[in-house]
Design a protein around this motif. Structure first.
Motif, short mmCIF file in Angstrom:
data_model
loop_
_atom_site.label_atom_id
_atom_site.label_comp_id
_atom_site.label_asym_id
_atom_site.label_seq_id
_atom_site.Cartn_x
_atom_site.Cartn_y
_atom_site.Cartn_z
N ILE A 199 0.81 -1.22 0.00
CA ILE A 199 0.00 0.00 0.00
C ILE A 199 0.84 1.27 0.00
O ILE A 199 0.29 2.37 0.02
CB ILE A 199 -0.96 0.02 1.22
CG1 ILE A 199 -0.19 -0.12 2.53
CG2 ILE A 199 -2.00 -1.08 1.07
CD1 ILE A 199 -1.09 -0.10 3.76
N GLY A 200 2.16 1.14 -0.03
CA GLY A 200 3.01 2.32 -0.06
C GLY A 200 3.30 2.87 1.32
O GLY A 200 2.57 2.62 2.28
N ALA A 201 4.36 3.67 1.40
CA ALA A 201 4.83 4.17 2.69
C ALA A 201 3.81 5.02 3.44
O ALA A 201 3.59 4.81 4.64
CB ALA A 201 6.14 4.93 2.50
N PRO A 300 7.95 8.56 -2.13
CA PRO A 300 7.15 7.45 -2.66
C PRO A 300 7.16 7.42 -4.20
O PRO A 300 7.23 8.46 -4.86
CB PRO A 300 5.73 7.76 -2.14
CG PRO A 300 5.96 8.62 -0.94
CD PRO A 300 7.17 9.44 -1.26
N PRO A 301 7.09 6.22 -4.78
CA PRO A 301 7.06 6.08 -6.23
C PRO A 301 5.76 6.59 -6.82
O PRO A 301 4.77 6.75 -6.10
CB PRO A 301 7.22 4.57 -6.44
CG PRO A 301 6.65 3.96 -5.19
CD PRO A 301 7.01 4.91 -4.09
N PRO A 302 5.72 6.83 -8.14
CA PRO A 302 4.47 7.25 -8.79
C PRO A 302 3.37 6.19 -8.61
O PRO A 302 3.67 5.01 -8.39
CB PRO A 302 4.87 7.37 -10.27
CG PRO A 302 6.35 7.51 -10.26
CD PRO A 302 6.85 6.75 -9.07
N PRO A 303 2.11 6.59 -8.69
CA PRO A 303 1.00 5.65 -8.48
C PRO A 303 1.07 4.40 -9.35
O PRO A 303 0.76 3.30 -8.89
CB PRO A 303 -0.24 6.49 -8.80
CG PRO A 303 0.18 7.89 -8.50
CD PRO A 303 1.63 7.98 -8.87
N ALA A 304 1.46 4.57 -10.61
CA ALA A 304 1.53 3.41 -11.51
C ALA A 304 2.59 2.41 -11.03
O ALA A 304 2.37 1.19 -11.07
CB ALA A 304 1.83 3.86 -12.94
N GLN A 306 3.71 2.10 -7.92
CA GLN A 306 3.22 1.50 -6.67
C GLN A 306 2.17 0.44 -6.94
O GLN A 306 2.14 -0.60 -6.28
CB GLN A 306 2.64 2.59 -5.76
CG GLN A 306 2.07 2.07 -4.44
CD GLN A 306 3.10 1.30 -3.64
OE1 GLN A 306 4.19 1.79 -3.38
NE2 GLN A 306 2.76 0.08 -3.25
N ALA A 307 1.31 0.66 -7.93
CA ALA A 307 0.30 -0.34 -8.29
C ALA A 307 0.95 -1.62 -8.79
O ALA A 307 0.49 -2.73 -8.49
CB ALA A 307 -0.65 0.23 -9.33
N ALA A 308 2.03 -1.48 -9.56
CA ALA A 308 2.73 -2.66 -10.07
C ALA A 308 3.39 -3.44 -8.93
O ALA A 308 3.37 -4.67 -8.91
CB ALA A 308 3.78 -2.23 -11.10
N ILE A 309 3.97 -2.70 -7.99
CA ILE A 309 4.58 -3.35 -6.82
C ILE A 309 3.51 -4.07 -6.01
O ILE A 309 3.66 -5.22 -5.60
CB ILE A 309 5.32 -2.32 -5.95
CG1 ILE A 309 6.51 -1.73 -6.70
CG2 ILE A 309 5.80 -2.96 -4.64
CD1 ILE A 309 7.18 -0.56 -5.99
N SER A 310 2.40 -3.38 -5.79
CA SER A 310 1.31 -3.96 -5.01
C SER A 310 0.77 -5.24 -5.63
O SER A 310 0.43 -6.19 -4.92
CB SER A 310 0.18 -2.93 -4.87
OG SER A 310 -0.88 -3.44 -4.11
N ALA A 311 0.71 -5.27 -6.95
CA ALA A 311 0.20 -6.47 -7.64
C ALA A 311 1.09 -7.67 -7.40
O ALA A 311 0.64 -8.82 -7.48
CB ALA A 311 0.09 -6.19 -9.13
N ARG A 312 2.37 -7.43 -7.10
CA ARG A 312 3.30 -8.53 -6.85
C ARG A 312 3.28 -9.00 -5.39
O ARG A 312 3.91 -10.00 -5.06
CB ARG A 312 4.71 -8.11 -7.26
CG ARG A 312 4.89 -7.93 -8.77
CD ARG A 312 6.36 -7.75 -9.15
NE ARG A 312 6.86 -6.43 -8.83
CZ ARG A 312 6.86 -5.38 -9.67
NH1 ARG A 312 6.35 -5.52 -10.89
NH2 ARG A 312 7.36 -4.22 -9.31
#
Length: 417
Positions: A199-201, A300-304, A306-312
């Motif tokens: 979910i990001g920092a 924090p990284p850009p939303p896109a 972060q979404a890719a990281i979250s998917a993993r």
């Protein structure tokens, strides 16, 4: 031959757990009922819990003054509140049979959640029988009535919520478990890694704040009287351990066990192994190094991205990460008592499977562990088996997960709550 192939196919196909799990639960429910009916209850800590709760009911809020037959109250506040309810339901602790049936229901609820966690991680059916066959685990729940049973329930309920991307609910359940017993701190580094990547920092820090607020609220009635007494007892990191009760390190001898160098060596080993896993295994979804991830907390990284990281951050990754952190903590623990098997029994089958061991070896290691934890009092050989199985499990997970690439099991990014 066709029947054998069909049976093997069922044993290996995770889809069949949908109907196998209810059958196993039903069988275990019958087993729990038989145990309560036929096997005498064993008094260890229940009376002490009730004595401590009785003092709480009488109005005592200073942790340093609450004692039971086994010594002072050394568990966080949620333990007191839970056993206060049990105190009321069981006629001040006198109705042991009712307490056993309550713990039997708790056992089955926890088992159902553990099975749900396994199913989220797509574990094959042949692993599941190991979840219901432990003699020691049944004893911990329905014959000993330990508070670890409630802590383990909250622990796996939190993992399940994390797997379903219910991160607020998972954080609350994790903190509730921590409010029962500080053993959940062993998994905290892994929980942090999961939240940070899923979910990001910014959101992860808010969840950490929520956990802290829950601890403050739970502790408040005691903290306003004597905060130092509460913290020193509920989260006691300097506790002295008795050699006669140890299950894991008996083979090193009493002199070594009680020595400060041995204690410091275990602490150093714990930190070192955690750091290895954190830097080389638990950050795979981010596909970044540890310094890069630390930097991302402040930037924090850009939303896109972060979404890719979250998917993993998949259900399997979450279960592997949190249970491996718990196993590392148990491996490096200064002393394990018999009730601590509740933290190991339902984690081991999954971790042995994740280690990639042959099914026969999985069952052999599981059986060796079960044997060792049922030896009372522990011996040099049984304690060596306890440590060896934990070490093999952790090493196996380390080796197997090192060959995996951090990628999503499912291409769809689910909504984060």
């Amino acid at each position: 031959m066709d029947i054998i192939k069909q049976c093997l196919g069922i044993a290996r196909d995770p889809r069949h757990t949908k109907w196998i799990c209810p059958l196993l639960l039903l069988a275990d429910a019958a087993l729990c009922a038989i145990i309560v009916w036929k096997i005498p209850y064993t008094e260890i800590d229940w009376t002490a819990y009730m004595e401590q709760v009785q003092q709480y009911v009488a109005g005592e809020r200073n942790y340093s003054k609450i004692y039971g037959g086994t010594g002072p109250l050394v568990y966080p506040a949620a333990h007191v509140y839970i056993y206060r309810i049990l105190y009321h339901l069981t006629d001040h602790g006198r109705d042991i049979a009712l307490a056993q049936y309550i713990f039997g229901v708790l056992y089955l609820l926890t088992l159902a959640i553990v099975m749900a966690c396994y199913r989220q991680a797509k574990v094959p059916p042949y692993v599941f029988p190991m979840l219901i066959l432990s003699k020691r685990l049944h004893s911990i729940f329905v014959l000993r009535l330990f508070n670890d049973c409630f802590a383990v329930f909250f622990f796996f309920a939190a993992i399940y919520c994390f797997q379903r991307r219910l991160f607020t609910a998972g954080s609350m359940l994790y903190s509730a478990g921590l409010g029962v017993k500080m053993s959940l701190l062993l998994a905290l580094p892994a929980v942090g890694m999961v939240l940070l990547q899923a979910i990001g920092a910014p959101s992860a820090l808010r969840k950490a704040g929520l956990m802290g607020q829950i601890q403050v609220l739970l502790a408040w009635p005691f903290s306003i009287v004597n905060a130092r007494a509460y913290l020193s007892r509920a989260f006691e990191f300097t506790r002295q351990f008795l050699f006669k009760w140890t299950v894991n390190w008996r083979f090193v001898g009493e002199d070594v066990f009680l020595s400060r160098p041995f204690s410091l060596s275990l602490l150093a080993a714990h930190i070192f192994v955690l750091a290895l896993f954190a830097a080389n295994r638990w950050l795979k979804p981010s596909q970044q190094s540890l310094p890069q991830v630390v930097k991302s907390i402040f930037s924090p990284p850009p939303p896109a991205t972060q979404a890719a990281i979250s998917a993993r951050v998949t259900p399997r990754f979450i279960l592997t990460t949190i249970l491996s952190a718990n196993a590392i903590g148990m491996l490096c623990a200064r002393s394990l008592h018999y009730q601590f098997f509740s933290w190991i029994a339902w984690a081991t089958p999954f971790l042995l499977w994740r280690a990639g061991f042959h099914p026969i070896l999985q069952y052999a290691l599981w059986a060796a562990q079960e044997y060792a934890w049922n030896v009372y009092p522990s011996t040099d050989s049984s304690s060596m088996i306890v440590v060896s199985v934990l070490a093999i499990t952790v090493a196996g997970v380390w080796i197997r997960t090192g060959n995996e690439i951090g990628r999503a099991q499912e291409p769809k990014v689910q909504h984060v709550k």
